[in-house]
Design a protein around this motif. Structure first.
Motif, PDB file in Angstrom:
ATOM      1  N   THR A 107      -1.584  -6.190   0.582  1.00 12.92           N
ATOM      2  CA  THR A 107      -2.316  -6.650  -0.605  1.00 12.92           C
ATOM      3  C   THR A 107      -2.832  -5.461  -1.408  1.00 12.92           C
ATOM      4  OG1 THR A 107      -2.958  -8.635   0.608  1.00 12.92           O
ATOM      5  CG2 THR A 107      -4.176  -8.155  -1.390  1.00 12.92           C
ATOM      6  N   GLN A 108      -3.314  -4.435  -0.737  1.00  8.46           N
ATOM      7  CA  GLN A 108      -3.752  -3.224  -1.443  1.00  8.46           C
ATOM      8  C   GLN A 108      -2.585  -2.582  -2.184  1.00  8.46           C
ATOM      9  OE1 GLN A 108      -5.961  -0.347   0.870  1.00  8.46           O
ATOM     10  NE2 GLN A 108      -6.965  -1.978   2.012  1.00  8.46           N
ATOM     11  N   PHE A 109      -1.420  -2.580  -1.571  1.00 12.93           N
ATOM     12  CA  PHE A 109      -0.246  -2.012  -2.217  1.00 12.93           C
ATOM     13  C   PHE A 109       0.103  -2.781  -3.493  1.00 12.93           C
ATOM     14  CE2 PHE A 109       4.417  -2.262  -2.701  1.00 12.93           C
ATOM     15  CZ  PHE A 109       4.664  -0.956  -3.084  1.00 12.93           C
ATOM     16  N   VAL A 110       0.118  -4.093  -3.401  1.00 12.88           N
ATOM     17  CA  VAL A 110       0.439  -4.911  -4.567  1.00 12.88           C
ATOM     18  C   VAL A 110      -0.613  -4.730  -5.663  1.00 12.88           C
ATOM     19  CG1 VAL A 110       0.676  -7.294  -5.389  1.00 12.88           C
ATOM     20  CG2 VAL A 110       1.792  -6.589  -3.272  1.00 12.88           C
ATOM     21  N   LEU A 111      -1.881  -4.698  -5.281  1.00 12.28           N
ATOM     22  CA  LEU A 111      -2.946  -4.538  -6.269  1.00 12.28           C
ATOM     23  C   LEU A 111      -2.986  -3.127  -6.855  1.00 12.28           C
ATOM     24  CD1 LEU A 111      -5.818  -6.519  -4.520  1.00 12.28           C
ATOM     25  CD2 LEU A 111      -4.492  -7.224  -6.519  1.00 12.28           C
ATOM     26  N   SER A 112      -2.414  -2.154  -6.172  1.00 14.50           N
ATOM     27  CA  SER A 112      -2.450  -0.772  -6.665  1.00 14.50           C
ATOM     28  C   SER A 112      -1.606  -0.585  -7.924  1.00 14.50           C
ATOM     29  CB  SER A 112      -1.981   0.195  -5.576  1.00 14.50           C
ATOM     30  OG  SER A 112      -0.596   0.085  -5.371  1.00 14.50           O
TER      31      SER A 112
ATOM     32  N   ILE B 119      -1.449  -3.578 -15.832  1.00 13.27           N
ATOM     33  CA  ILE B 119      -0.774  -4.849 -16.083  1.00 13.27           C
ATOM     34  C   ILE B 119      -1.715  -5.827 -16.783  1.00 13.27           C
ATOM     35  CG2 ILE B 119       0.335  -6.831 -14.977  1.00 13.27           C
ATOM     36  CD1 ILE B 119       1.200  -4.838 -12.756  1.00 13.27           C
ATOM     37  N   VAL B 120      -2.947  -5.887 -16.353  1.00 15.92           N
ATOM     38  CA  VAL B 120      -3.958  -6.733 -16.993  1.00 15.92           C
ATOM     39  C   VAL B 120      -5.146  -5.858 -17.373  1.00 15.92           C
ATOM     40  CG1 VAL B 120      -3.287  -8.834 -15.752  1.00 15.92           C
ATOM     41  CG2 VAL B 120      -4.995  -7.348 -14.764  1.00 15.92           C
TER      42      VAL B 120
ATOM     43  N   ARG C 252     -12.453 -10.653  -7.488  1.00 17.73           N
ATOM     44  CA  ARG C 252     -13.500 -11.599  -7.062  1.00 17.73           C
ATOM     45  C   ARG C 252     -12.888 -12.902  -6.572  1.00 17.73           C
ATOM     46  NH1 ARG C 252     -16.571  -9.514 -11.784  1.00 17.73           N
ATOM     47  NH2 ARG C 252     -18.364  -8.431 -10.912  1.00 17.73           N
ATOM     48  N   PHE C 253     -11.871 -13.402  -7.294  1.00 17.16           N
ATOM     49  CA  PHE C 253     -11.213 -14.638  -6.892  1.00 17.16           C
ATOM     50  C   PHE C 253     -10.569 -14.481  -5.521  1.00 17.16           C
ATOM     51  CE2 PHE C 253      -7.335 -17.134  -6.504  1.00 17.16           C
ATOM     52  CZ  PHE C 253      -7.864 -18.414  -6.566  1.00 17.16           C
ATOM     53  N   ILE C 254      -9.848 -13.374  -5.313  1.00 15.81           N
ATOM     54  CA  ILE C 254      -9.205 -13.128  -4.017  1.00 15.81           C
ATOM     55  C   ILE C 254     -10.249 -13.105  -2.910  1.00 15.81           C
ATOM     56  CG2 ILE C 254      -7.979 -11.396  -2.645  1.00 15.81           C
ATOM     57  CD1 ILE C 254      -6.450 -10.661  -5.214  1.00 15.81           C
ATOM     58  N   TRP C 255     -11.355 -12.429  -3.155  1.00 16.78           N
ATOM     59  CA  TRP C 255     -12.404 -12.315  -2.148  1.00 16.78           C
ATOM     60  C   TRP C 255     -12.970 -13.691  -1.802  1.00 16.78           C
ATOM     61  CZ3 TRP C 255     -17.403 -13.291  -0.891  1.00 16.78           C
ATOM     62  CH2 TRP C 255     -17.964 -12.539   0.153  1.00 16.78           C
TER      63      TRP C 255
ATOM     64  N   SER D 256     -12.026  -5.872  -1.537  1.00 12.99           N
ATOM     65  CA  SER D 256     -13.213  -5.007  -1.586  1.00 12.99           C
ATOM     66  C   SER D 256     -12.827  -3.539  -1.699  1.00 12.99           C
ATOM     67  CB  SER D 256     -14.096  -5.235  -0.362  1.00 12.99           C
ATOM     68  OG  SER D 256     -13.451  -4.817   0.799  1.00 12.99           O
ATOM     69  N   LYS D 257     -11.734  -3.144  -1.067  1.00 15.72           N
ATOM     70  CA  LYS D 257     -11.313  -1.748  -1.147  1.00 15.72           C
ATOM     71  C   LYS D 257     -10.700  -1.410  -2.498  1.00 15.72           C
ATOM     72  CE  LYS D 257     -10.691  -0.649   3.687  1.00 15.72           C
ATOM     73  NZ  LYS D 257      -9.796  -0.104   4.693  1.00 15.72           N
ATOM     74  N   MET D 258     -10.127  -2.377  -3.174  1.00 18.74           N
ATOM     75  CA  MET D 258      -9.458  -2.109  -4.444  1.00 18.74           C
ATOM     76  C   MET D 258     -10.420  -2.123  -5.631  1.00 18.74           C
ATOM     77  SD  MET D 258      -6.490  -1.244  -3.681  1.00 18.74           S
ATOM     78  CE  MET D 258      -5.848  -1.080  -5.325  1.00 18.74           C
ATOM     79  N   TRP D 259     -11.664  -2.467  -5.407  1.00 17.23           N
ATOM     80  CA  TRP D 259     -12.626  -2.457  -6.506  1.00 17.23           C
ATOM     81  C   TRP D 259     -12.757  -1.028  -7.036  1.00 17.23           C
ATOM     82  CZ3 TRP D 259     -14.968  -6.415  -8.969  1.00 17.23           C
ATOM     83  CH2 TRP D 259     -15.949  -6.084  -9.889  1.00 17.23           C
ATOM     84  N   GLY D 260     -12.708  -0.882  -8.317  1.00 16.72           N
ATOM     85  CA  GLY D 260     -12.827   0.433  -8.928  1.00 16.72           C
ATOM     86  C   GLY D 260     -11.485   1.107  -9.157  1.00 16.72           C
ATOM     87  N   CYS D 261     -10.411   0.484  -8.746  1.00 17.91           N
ATOM     88  CA  CYS D 261      -9.085   1.052  -8.969  1.00 17.91           C
ATOM     89  C   CYS D 261      -8.494   0.506 -10.273  1.00 17.91           C
ATOM     90  CB  CYS D 261      -8.150   0.726  -7.811  1.00 17.91           C
ATOM     91  SG  CYS D 261      -8.618   1.553  -6.297  1.00 17.91           S
ATOM     92  N   ALA D 262      -9.306   0.498 -11.293  1.00 20.39           N
ATOM     93  CA  ALA D 262      -8.894  -0.026 -12.583  1.00 20.39           C
ATOM     94  C   ALA D 262      -7.952   0.953 -13.270  1.00 20.39           C
ATOM     95  CB  ALA D 262     -10.111  -0.299 -13.459  1.00 20.39           C
ATOM     96  N   TYR D 263      -7.269   0.463 -14.290  1.00 20.21           N
ATOM     97  CA  TYR D 263      -6.317   1.281 -15.033  1.00 20.21           C
ATOM     98  C   TYR D 263      -7.053   2.335 -15.836  1.00 20.21           C
ATOM     99  CZ  TYR D 263      -2.736   2.571 -18.388  1.00 20.21           C
ATOM    100  OH  TYR D 263      -1.853   3.265 -19.169  1.00 20.21           O
TER     101      TYR D 263
END
Length: 135
Positions: A55-60, A67-68, A78-81, A122-129
């Motif tokens: 999931t982290q890989f896909v969200l990265s 993308i969004v 938030r929805f995933i969590w 939770s780990k991907m928070w802050g990995c914005a574009y």
């Protein structure tokens, strides 16, 4: 700013699934088949970690391609969590109702796999574009 529930989830990290699987292993040794308890406990822990990494890989992809929008990405996290936490509790509740104890045990132990989504979000928070200008 990172939400409090993401911070707490990250602090708990891998220790919550590890403790969950160790406790379920002990319960399995005491009340159910030893081989099946070992298998379901180890596989649940492994699948939880694998699901988190996948999931982290896909969200990265968001951090590399945007993308969004960043606000939409935060809403998705938030929805995933929340969906995975709700799925975790629903799985436990439905597993315990009207099933033989051994079948309920396996379903309840396996429900920790949902925590992989929670941990990844939770780990991907802050990995914005971030727009990369220049080379």
């Amino acid at each position: 700013m990172k939400p409090n529930y993401f911070i707490k989830t990250e602090k708990v990290g891998v220790s919550f699934p590890a403790i969950w699987c160790i406790v379920s292993l002990v319960i399995g040794f005491a009340f159910f088949e030893v081989g099946a308890a070992i298998f379901v406990s180890i596989m649940s822990f492994a699948l939880c970690l694998l699901l988190s990494k996948f999931t982290q890989f896909v969200l990265s992809f968001q951090s590399h391609s945007g993308i969004v929008s960043n606000s939409t990405f935060e809403s998705v996290l938030r929805f995933i969590w929340f969906a995975s936490v709700i799925g975790f509790f629903i799985n436990i509740a439905t597993s315990a109702l009207g099933k033989p104890p051994q079948e309920a045990y396996f379903h309840i132990v396996f429900s920790i796999v949902y925590f992989g989504f929670t941990l990844a979000a939770s780990k991907m928070w802050g990995c914005a574009y971030k727009n990369k200008v220049g080379l």
